[in-house]
Design a protein around this motif. Sequence first.
Motif, short mmCIF file in Angstrom:
data_model
loop_
_atom_site.label_atom_id
_atom_site.label_comp_id
_atom_site.label_asym_id
_atom_site.label_seq_id
_atom_site.Cartn_x
_atom_site.Cartn_y
_atom_site.Cartn_z
N ALA A 181 0.60 -1.31 -0.04
CA ALA A 181 0.05 0.04 -0.06
C ALA A 181 0.71 1.44 0.02
N LEU A 182 2.04 1.38 0.71
CA LEU A 182 2.92 2.45 0.79
C LEU A 182 3.53 2.61 -0.45
N MET A 183 4.01 1.39 -1.18
CA MET A 183 4.54 1.61 -2.69
C MET A 183 3.58 2.06 -3.54
N ARG A 184 2.38 1.53 -3.66
CA ARG A 184 1.24 1.95 -4.40
C ARG A 184 1.02 3.50 -4.40
N GLU A 185 1.00 4.08 -3.20
CA GLU A 185 0.80 5.62 -3.09
C GLU A 185 1.98 6.31 -3.55
N ALA A 186 3.21 5.77 -3.19
CA ALA A 186 4.40 6.57 -3.71
C ALA A 186 4.52 6.53 -5.08
N LEU A 187 3.93 5.68 -5.74
CA LEU A 187 4.06 5.53 -7.43
C LEU A 187 2.69 6.08 -7.93
N HIS A 188 1.94 6.53 -7.17
CA HIS A 188 0.21 6.88 -7.59
C HIS A 188 0.78 8.14 -8.67
#
Length: 213
Positions: A181-188
């Motif tokens: 979830a953290l990486m998904r938000e970082a690359l959004h």
Amino acid sequence: MADPSLFRLRVVFAKSGRLCQLSHLEIARTLERIVRRAQLPYAITQGFSPHMKISFGSALPVGVGGTREFFDLFLTSYVNAEAALKQLQQASPADLMPEQCFYVAASAPAASVAFPVSTYEALLSGPAGDVQLPETVAVVRKKKERVLQVAEYLAGPVKRAGNALRFSLEAKPTGSLRPDALMREALHGRSDVVLVSLTRVQQVDGDGKPVVS
């Protein structure tokens, strides 16, 4: 309360390849089948629904691999750790391969909470130098949205080297922040770089001691 008559064997394994797509429950069931095929003298729980006495480390999200995963297997009789490792390896698929076995005290903290800090490595399709972790991540739990402050879960500095981004997250008694979830938000919103793989590379306890040195 831990049964002092049982032997607590800790098995360190790697979760990789296609088996990264299995859920935690599917991994647990697969590991139990591996133990049965290895013919180790595992203990059985008491009560209405007896089952193998085995405990697992903190769960990984679907799609996330791990190089230092582990489970604790309670045995009714002592088996040499090296011999147990060979039996488990012969019964295991390549993508879920045991790499080390050793005994721990029966009174040691439960496997699920023993190592609250996990270090992850995110491999990206491009340079990680300008990829920044967000300040907050919105998650939905039990149909309710909750905004998590990343700084409350981040343990230590974020490291970047080439296409790799490494960070550590601490699981709290009240909950945890999922690395995917953290990486998904970082690359959004970015189209120039995508996440290739996400792997847990280490777990440490409250004193900084890792699962495997």
